[in-house]
Every structure is written in structure tokens, then in C-alpha cells.
Design a protein around this motif. Structure first.
Motif, short mmCIF file in Angstrom:
data_model
loop_
_atom_site.label_atom_id
_atom_site.label_comp_id
_atom_site.label_asym_id
_atom_site.label_seq_id
_atom_site.Cartn_x
_atom_site.Cartn_y
_atom_site.Cartn_z
N TRP A 58 -77.81 -81.66 -10.83
CA TRP A 58 -78.52 -82.84 -11.32
C TRP A 58 -80.01 -82.58 -11.43
O TRP A 58 -80.70 -83.21 -12.21
CB TRP A 58 -78.32 -84.02 -10.38
CG TRP A 58 -76.92 -84.46 -10.19
CD1 TRP A 58 -75.79 -84.01 -10.84
CD2 TRP A 58 -76.46 -85.44 -9.27
NE1 TRP A 58 -74.68 -84.65 -10.37
CE2 TRP A 58 -75.06 -85.53 -9.40
CE3 TRP A 58 -77.10 -86.23 -8.33
CZ2 TRP A 58 -74.30 -86.40 -8.63
CZ3 TRP A 58 -76.33 -87.10 -7.58
CH2 TRP A 58 -74.95 -87.18 -7.73
N LEU A 59 -80.51 -81.66 -10.63
CA LEU A 59 -81.95 -81.45 -10.54
C LEU A 59 -82.44 -80.26 -11.35
O LEU A 59 -83.62 -80.17 -11.67
CB LEU A 59 -82.35 -81.25 -9.07
CG LEU A 59 -81.97 -82.39 -8.14
CD1 LEU A 59 -82.26 -82.03 -6.70
CD2 LEU A 59 -82.66 -83.67 -8.54
N GLY A 60 -81.56 -79.33 -11.64
CA GLY A 60 -81.95 -78.13 -12.36
C GLY A 60 -81.49 -78.19 -13.81
O GLY A 60 -80.94 -79.19 -14.27
N PRO A 61 -81.72 -77.10 -14.53
CA PRO A 61 -81.29 -77.04 -15.93
C PRO A 61 -79.77 -76.96 -16.02
O PRO A 61 -79.10 -76.54 -15.08
CB PRO A 61 -81.96 -75.77 -16.45
CG PRO A 61 -82.16 -74.93 -15.24
CD PRO A 61 -82.38 -75.88 -14.09
N ALA A 101 -70.73 -92.96 -11.41
CA ALA A 101 -70.94 -92.69 -12.84
C ALA A 101 -72.42 -92.70 -13.19
O ALA A 101 -72.87 -91.92 -14.04
CB ALA A 101 -70.20 -93.74 -13.67
N MET A 102 -73.19 -93.53 -12.51
CA MET A 102 -74.58 -93.72 -12.85
C MET A 102 -75.51 -92.69 -12.21
O MET A 102 -76.49 -92.27 -12.80
CB MET A 102 -74.92 -95.17 -12.43
CG MET A 102 -76.27 -95.51 -12.02
SD MET A 102 -76.47 -97.24 -11.43
CE MET A 102 -75.72 -98.28 -12.60
N LEU A 103 -75.21 -92.26 -11.01
CA LEU A 103 -76.14 -91.46 -10.22
C LEU A 103 -76.51 -90.10 -10.82
O LEU A 103 -77.69 -89.74 -10.82
CB LEU A 103 -75.62 -91.30 -8.79
CG LEU A 103 -76.60 -90.84 -7.75
CD1 LEU A 103 -77.83 -91.72 -7.70
CD2 LEU A 103 -75.93 -90.81 -6.39
N PRO A 104 -75.56 -89.33 -11.36
CA PRO A 104 -75.98 -88.03 -11.92
C PRO A 104 -77.03 -88.15 -13.02
O PRO A 104 -78.00 -87.40 -13.05
CB PRO A 104 -74.68 -87.43 -12.46
CG PRO A 104 -73.62 -88.05 -11.62
CD PRO A 104 -74.10 -89.47 -11.37
#
Length: 146
Positions: A58-61, A101-104
Motif C-alpha cells: 500500500w505504501l510502495g510502488p 475494501a476502502m483501506l488499501p
């Protein structure tokens, strides 16, 4: 970005727009909760559940890996999801599914790069230490599918 996520979650899970917006607010509050270490503590809670690769996605490419409602419950705790449900007037199961469903997609805008664990921050940089050419913010937003 958040507007698109809210619209998709509302439509998919039958939440009214206010419920979706309030759920997003509750999730953002979890990310920044100083009692749990703020963004770095939020990330660490995923690592503690064996979900380090998931949160790193979620945080990287690259593409965001989905999270299941059960995995999210393991990270946040069933009491937290029940509390969210009570506040929103929704069953905890609906809250867990919608939040998963929303968090990523939402995490891209919630966790400041400097709050990310060192390995994640350096992973999103090129070999020369400069920001990678492809920004996570430039990717289209898509709510995770079940």
C-alpha cells in the motif's frame, strides 16, 4: 481521491454517503491515533500480524494487495470494528468488509512518507536516493474487490 473511494464503497456495500464518510474518518483516526503510535504504530500493527508485505504494497510502488475483513479484524481488533459499527448504525461485519475494501486505496493519502518505516521509505526511492519516477499518488484509485 477520497471522494471516489467513498462513492465506490457506498455503492458496493449499500452505505449511505454519510456512513461511508464517517467510516473513512474513523479509519483515518486509527492511522493517526497517538495512543497506538500514530502512522508508524499503525504500520507496525500490520507487521505484528504477519502482514508486513501487505502494508508495504500500500505504501510502495506497485499494486495494492487486498486485505480480508478477518485480517483487518486481527489488526484493529473486533472491539474496534464493533465500536465503529455502533457509531455508524451498521453491523460489525459490514463495517469490516467495507473498511477492508476502502483501506488499501485510502492508505496512500493517510500515511505521510516520513512516518513510514525506514525500509518502506527507501523502497519507494530510486537507487540514487531520489523519489521514484512513478508516484503512488498518480495511480488511479480503485477500491479493493472482495
Amino acid at each position: 481521491m477520497f471522494g471516489q473511494i467513498l462513492e465506490q464503497v457506498s455503492r458496493r456495500f449499500g452505505l449511505d454517503p454519510d456512513q461511508a464518510k464517517r467510516l473513512m474518518g474513523l479509519l483515518v483516526a486509527q492511522v493517526f491515533n497517538p495512543k497506538h503510535g500514530g502512522p508508524a504504530g499503525f504500520i507496525q500493527s500490520f507487521r505484528n500480524q504477519g502482514l508486513g508485505d501487505l502494508i508495504d504494497s500500500w505504501l510502495g510502488p506497485g499494486p495494492n494487495q487486498p486485505i480480508t475483513p478477518a485480517q483487518l479484524e486481527g489488526v484493529l481488533g473486533s472491539d474496534t470494528l464493533s465500536s465503529f459499527g455502533n457509531r455508524l448504525g451498521l453491523p460489525a461485519a459490514t463495517v469490516g468488509t467495507a473498511a477492508a475494501a476502502m483501506l488499501p486505496a485510502a492508505s496512500v493519502g493517510c500515511v505521510p512518507p516520513r512516518s513510514r518505516p525506514r525500509g518502506v521509505w527507501s523502497r519507494s526511492r530510486s537507487a540514487g536516493g531520489q523519489p521514484a519516477a512513478r508516484s503512488r499518488r498518480s495511480r488511479s484509485v480503485q477500491v479493493a474487490r472482495e
